[in-house]
Motif scaffolding. Structure first.
Motif, PDB file in Angstrom:
ATOM      1  N   ALA A 127       8.489 -14.619   0.370  1.00 52.53           N
ATOM      2  CA  ALA A 127       8.524 -13.546   1.365  1.00 52.53           C
ATOM      3  C   ALA A 127       7.808 -12.295   0.852  1.00 52.53           C
ATOM      4  CB  ALA A 127       9.977 -13.221   1.728  1.00 52.53           C
ATOM      5  N   VAL A 128       7.984 -11.998  -0.419  1.00 58.88           N
ATOM      6  CA  VAL A 128       7.325 -10.827  -1.004  1.00 58.88           C
ATOM      7  C   VAL A 128       5.807 -11.020  -0.993  1.00 58.88           C
ATOM      8  CG1 VAL A 128       6.954  -9.568  -3.153  1.00 58.88           C
ATOM      9  CG2 VAL A 128       9.278 -10.087  -2.402  1.00 58.88           C
TER      10      VAL A 128
ATOM     11  N   HIS B 175       0.145  -6.435   4.230  1.00 55.10           N
ATOM     12  CA  HIS B 175       0.017  -4.979   4.117  1.00 55.10           C
ATOM     13  C   HIS B 175      -1.017  -4.552   3.077  1.00 55.10           C
ATOM     14  CE1 HIS B 175       3.986  -5.566   5.977  1.00 55.10           C
ATOM     15  NE2 HIS B 175       3.779  -4.400   6.550  1.00 55.10           N
ATOM     16  N   LEU B 176      -1.966  -5.431   2.743  1.00 50.51           N
ATOM     17  CA  LEU B 176      -2.973  -5.077   1.744  1.00 50.51           C
ATOM     18  C   LEU B 176      -3.802  -3.873   2.167  1.00 50.51           C
ATOM     19  CD1 LEU B 176      -4.336  -8.552   0.595  1.00 50.51           C
ATOM     20  CD2 LEU B 176      -2.988  -6.936  -0.751  1.00 50.51           C
ATOM     21  N   GLY B 177      -3.985  -3.683   3.450  1.00 52.94           N
ATOM     22  CA  GLY B 177      -4.791  -2.569   3.932  1.00 52.94           C
ATOM     23  C   GLY B 177      -4.120  -1.217   3.813  1.00 52.94           C
ATOM     24  N   ASP B 178      -2.843  -1.189   3.500  1.00 52.02           N
ATOM     25  CA  ASP B 178      -2.110   0.070   3.360  1.00 52.02           C
ATOM     26  C   ASP B 178      -2.317   0.607   1.949  1.00 52.02           C
ATOM     27  OD1 ASP B 178      -0.381   2.174   3.260  1.00 52.02           O
ATOM     28  OD2 ASP B 178       1.438   1.019   3.678  1.00 52.02           O
ATOM     29  N   PRO B 179      -3.029   1.724   1.800  1.00 50.25           N
ATOM     30  CA  PRO B 179      -3.261   2.252   0.448  1.00 50.25           C
ATOM     31  C   PRO B 179      -1.988   2.710  -0.246  1.00 50.25           C
ATOM     32  CG  PRO B 179      -4.012   3.815   2.102  1.00 50.25           C
ATOM     33  CD  PRO B 179      -3.676   2.554   2.831  1.00 50.25           C
ATOM     34  N   ASP B 180      -0.914   2.911   0.534  1.00 47.49           N
ATOM     35  CA  ASP B 180       0.359   3.352  -0.044  1.00 47.49           C
ATOM     36  C   ASP B 180       1.289   2.186  -0.371  1.00 47.49           C
ATOM     37  OD1 ASP B 180      -0.221   6.117   0.061  1.00 47.49           O
ATOM     38  OD2 ASP B 180       0.228   6.140   2.204  1.00 47.49           O
ATOM     39  N   LEU B 181       0.787   0.956  -0.277  1.00 40.23           N
ATOM     40  CA  LEU B 181       1.604  -0.193  -0.636  1.00 40.23           C
ATOM     41  C   LEU B 181       1.975  -0.092  -2.117  1.00 40.23           C
ATOM     42  CD1 LEU B 181       2.736  -2.977   0.296  1.00 40.23           C
ATOM     43  CD2 LEU B 181       0.602  -3.983  -0.549  1.00 40.23           C
TER      44      LEU B 181
ATOM     45  N   GLU C 101       7.815   0.259  -4.867  1.00 43.23           N
ATOM     46  CA  GLU C 101       8.966   0.897  -4.224  1.00 43.23           C
ATOM     47  C   GLU C 101       9.073   0.484  -2.755  1.00 43.23           C
ATOM     48  OE1 GLU C 101       8.023   2.895  -7.881  1.00 43.23           O
ATOM     49  OE2 GLU C 101       6.769   2.438  -6.139  1.00 43.23           O
ATOM     50  N   ARG C 102       7.954   0.492  -2.048  1.00 47.23           N
ATOM     51  CA  ARG C 102       7.967   0.117  -0.629  1.00 47.23           C
ATOM     52  C   ARG C 102       8.239  -1.378  -0.450  1.00 47.23           C
ATOM     53  NH1 ARG C 102       3.786   3.398   3.228  1.00 47.23           N
ATOM     54  NH2 ARG C 102       4.519   5.493   2.706  1.00 47.23           N
ATOM     55  N   ILE C 103       7.672  -2.183  -1.311  1.00 45.88           N
ATOM     56  CA  ILE C 103       7.893  -3.629  -1.217  1.00 45.88           C
ATOM     57  C   ILE C 103       9.357  -3.955  -1.463  1.00 45.88           C
ATOM     58  CG2 ILE C 103       7.318  -5.870  -2.240  1.00 45.88           C
ATOM     59  CD1 ILE C 103       4.561  -4.634  -2.945  1.00 45.88           C
ATOM     60  N   ALA C 104       9.947  -3.335  -2.491  1.00 46.53           N
ATOM     61  CA  ALA C 104      11.364  -3.577  -2.789  1.00 46.53           C
ATOM     62  C   ALA C 104      12.243  -3.132  -1.637  1.00 46.53           C
ATOM     63  CB  ALA C 104      11.748  -2.846  -4.078  1.00 46.53           C
ATOM     64  N   ALA C 105      11.965  -1.957  -1.079  1.00 45.50           N
ATOM     65  CA  ALA C 105      12.778  -1.441   0.033  1.00 45.50           C
ATOM     66  C   ALA C 105      12.698  -2.366   1.241  1.00 45.50           C
ATOM     67  CB  ALA C 105      12.314  -0.033   0.400  1.00 45.50           C
ATOM     68  N   ALA C 106      11.528  -2.944   1.486  1.00 46.17           N
ATOM     69  CA  ALA C 106      11.362  -3.829   2.640  1.00 46.17           C
ATOM     70  C   ALA C 106      12.176  -5.107   2.499  1.00 46.17           C
ATOM     71  CB  ALA C 106       9.881  -4.174   2.820  1.00 46.17           C
ATOM     72  N   HIS C 107      12.570  -5.458   1.283  1.00 40.44           N
ATOM     73  CA  HIS C 107      13.313  -6.705   1.069  1.00 40.44           C
ATOM     74  C   HIS C 107      14.732  -6.456   0.570  1.00 40.44           C
ATOM     75  CE1 HIS C 107       9.108  -8.032   1.145  1.00 40.44           C
ATOM     76  NE2 HIS C 107       9.583  -9.181   1.579  1.00 40.44           N
ATOM     77  N   GLY C 108      15.146  -5.208   0.556  1.00 37.11           N
ATOM     78  CA  GLY C 108      16.530  -4.896   0.214  1.00 37.11           C
ATOM     79  C   GLY C 108      16.893  -5.178  -1.230  1.00 37.11           C
TER      80      GLY C 108
ATOM     81  N   SER D 245      16.193  -3.897  -5.597  1.00 36.03           N
ATOM     82  CA  SER D 245      15.775  -2.780  -6.436  1.00 36.03           C
ATOM     83  C   SER D 245      14.371  -3.031  -6.962  1.00 36.03           C
ATOM     84  CB  SER D 245      16.741  -2.602  -7.609  1.00 36.03           C
ATOM     85  OG  SER D 245      16.608  -3.676  -8.521  1.00 36.03           O
ATOM     86  N   VAL D 246      13.696  -1.947  -7.331  1.00 36.70           N
ATOM     87  CA  VAL D 246      12.357  -2.081  -7.912  1.00 36.70           C
ATOM     88  C   VAL D 246      12.431  -2.871  -9.213  1.00 36.70           C
ATOM     89  CG1 VAL D 246      10.388  -0.814  -8.847  1.00 36.70           C
ATOM     90  CG2 VAL D 246      11.582   0.057  -6.836  1.00 36.70           C
ATOM     91  N   ARG D 247      13.488  -2.635  -9.979  1.00 33.20           N
ATOM     92  CA  ARG D 247      13.652  -3.355 -11.246  1.00 33.20           C
ATOM     93  C   ARG D 247      13.745  -4.859 -11.019  1.00 33.20           C
ATOM     94  NH1 ARG D 247      17.674  -0.880 -12.588  1.00 33.20           N
ATOM     95  NH2 ARG D 247      19.388  -2.323 -12.319  1.00 33.20           N
ATOM     96  N   TYR D 248      14.532  -5.260 -10.020  1.00 40.13           N
ATOM     97  CA  TYR D 248      14.660  -6.689  -9.766  1.00 40.13           C
ATOM     98  C   TYR D 248      13.359  -7.269  -9.208  1.00 40.13           C
ATOM     99  CZ  TYR D 248      16.185 -11.184  -8.065  1.00 40.13           C
ATOM    100  OH  TYR D 248      16.288 -12.522  -7.861  1.00 40.13           O
ATOM    101  N   LEU D 249      12.638  -6.482  -8.426  1.00 36.99           N
ATOM    102  CA  LEU D 249      11.340  -6.944  -7.923  1.00 36.99           C
ATOM    103  C   LEU D 249      10.412  -7.277  -9.080  1.00 36.99           C
ATOM    104  CD1 LEU D 249       9.264  -7.360  -5.608  1.00 36.99           C
ATOM    105  CD2 LEU D 249       8.700  -4.924  -5.854  1.00 36.99           C
TER     106      LEU D 249
END
Length: 332
Positions: free
Chosen positions: A220-221, A228-234, A237-244, A246-250
């Motif tokens: 899923a990640v 979302h490759l076209g989003d320069p702000d990807l 932090e945003r990827i982790a938030a989208a999947h519920g 933590s950034v550490r676990y990501l």
């Protein structure tokens, strides 16, 4: 490789030295075997500083390869661990049969009481922080899961505090008093211990490569990144938030994938740009338009990233692709 040893006496606290690189590595880090490389500049002599029992060494000159063998460990035991924190370029780390390549914005730990190997890439600059193992109050079993692991300095964990602190100490003024230096050494020790504890507190099994839930989440990640490759702000932090999660676990999720989240995003963007630049046709978008479409903030950044992967600039790559298309025989 040559064996390097040094007197057991510790360096003076809060001293900075610019002396022989090999001798400093042996004296400030550990007795090691060292090898030089001739494919890059020697750079400046190492900068070494002491903060109480904490030792910092900026390693950017020859030798470029270090190893501590079982024989050296048996002959010259010591009680210390080290944080490896690249400032520029990458450093390959091997311990306990586990290998990792650590880059700027990442760190890892090594146990100087046991065999290890380090190899600094040509032109790289690495900050090495050595501290007594017993001061951490941790067992070998506590340390083992973290050794040789890539730990991102960004995100929401202890590493986000430890990394900038060590960089700041490495660049700090010589005027710092011995008392302040000793206190800062204690602070760093507490952060390193907290980092190890934080790592070990992750729920067991969730990062097991054989866990079905992990595979589904990883898939899923990856799909989310591609969408979302076209989003320069990807960002992680945003990827982790989208999947519920933590950034550490990501970041830990990608350990068995031989890459990091940031590297995957970078790689996929370059691959998509290459596909678009290689398409045949009279009408094709400009190179800057392709770069912007796939999330690169500037054509210059894109050009450097593309050349690092494919060995040619985007313009050269497109010209070669179009030339090959024009010279190809027509289809029957």
């Amino acid at each position: 490789m040559r064996a390097l040893t040094a007197p057991a006496a510790p360096p003076d606290a809060d001293a900075e030295r610019n002396t022989d690189g090999a001798a400093d590595l042996a004296r400030w880090l550990a007795p090691v075997s060292a090898g030089d490389r001739t494919d890059g500049p020697e750079g400046d002599a190492p900068r070494c500083r002491g903060f109480g029992y904490l030792r910092l060494l900026l390693w950017q000159a020859a030798p470029a390869q270090l190893s501590r063998t079982p024989r050296t460990v048996a002959r010259e035991p010591l009680d210390a661990v080290a944080v490896v924190l690249p400032r520029h370029g990458t450093t390959a780390v091997t311990q306990d049969g586990r290998g990792a390549t650590v880059g700027a914005g990442e760190l890892t730990l090594i146990d100087l009481r046991r065999p290890f190997a380090l190899e600094r890439a040509a032109g790289a600059s690495v900050l090495l922080c050595r501290l007594p193992a017993h001061a951490l109050g941790l067992s070998v079993a506590d340390l083992r899961p973290v050794l040789g692991r890539v730990v991102p300095v960004g995100g929401d964990g202890v590493a986000a505090l430890l990394g900038p602190l060590l960089h700041g100490l490495g660049a700090s003024s010589d005027a710092m008093s011995v008392t302040v230096g000793e206190r800062l050494g204690g602070v760093v020790t507490e952060f390193v211990a907290a980092l190890v504890n934080e790592w070990n507190e992750e729920p067991q099994g969730r990062n097991d490569p054989g866990c079905p839930g992990r595979e589904a989440l990883l898939r899923a990640v990856r799909e989310h990144i591609d969408r979302h490759l076209g989003d320069p702000d990807l960002s992680p932090e945003r990827i982790a938030a989208a999947h519920g999660i933590s950034v550490r676990y990501l970041h830990r999720l990608f350990e068995a994938e031989d890459t990091t989240v940031g590297r995957l995003v970078h790689q996929r963007r370059v691959e998509q740009c290459e596909r678009e630049l290689s398409r045949r046709g009279r009408v094709s978008p400009s190179i800057s338009a392709v770069a912007q479409r796939w999330g690169f903030r500037s054509p210059a950044h894109f050009s450097r990233a593309f050349k690092a992967v494919y060995g040619h600039s985007p313009r050269q790559w497109r010209a070669a692709a179009l030339g090959a298309a024009e010279s190809a025989p027509p289809r029957a």
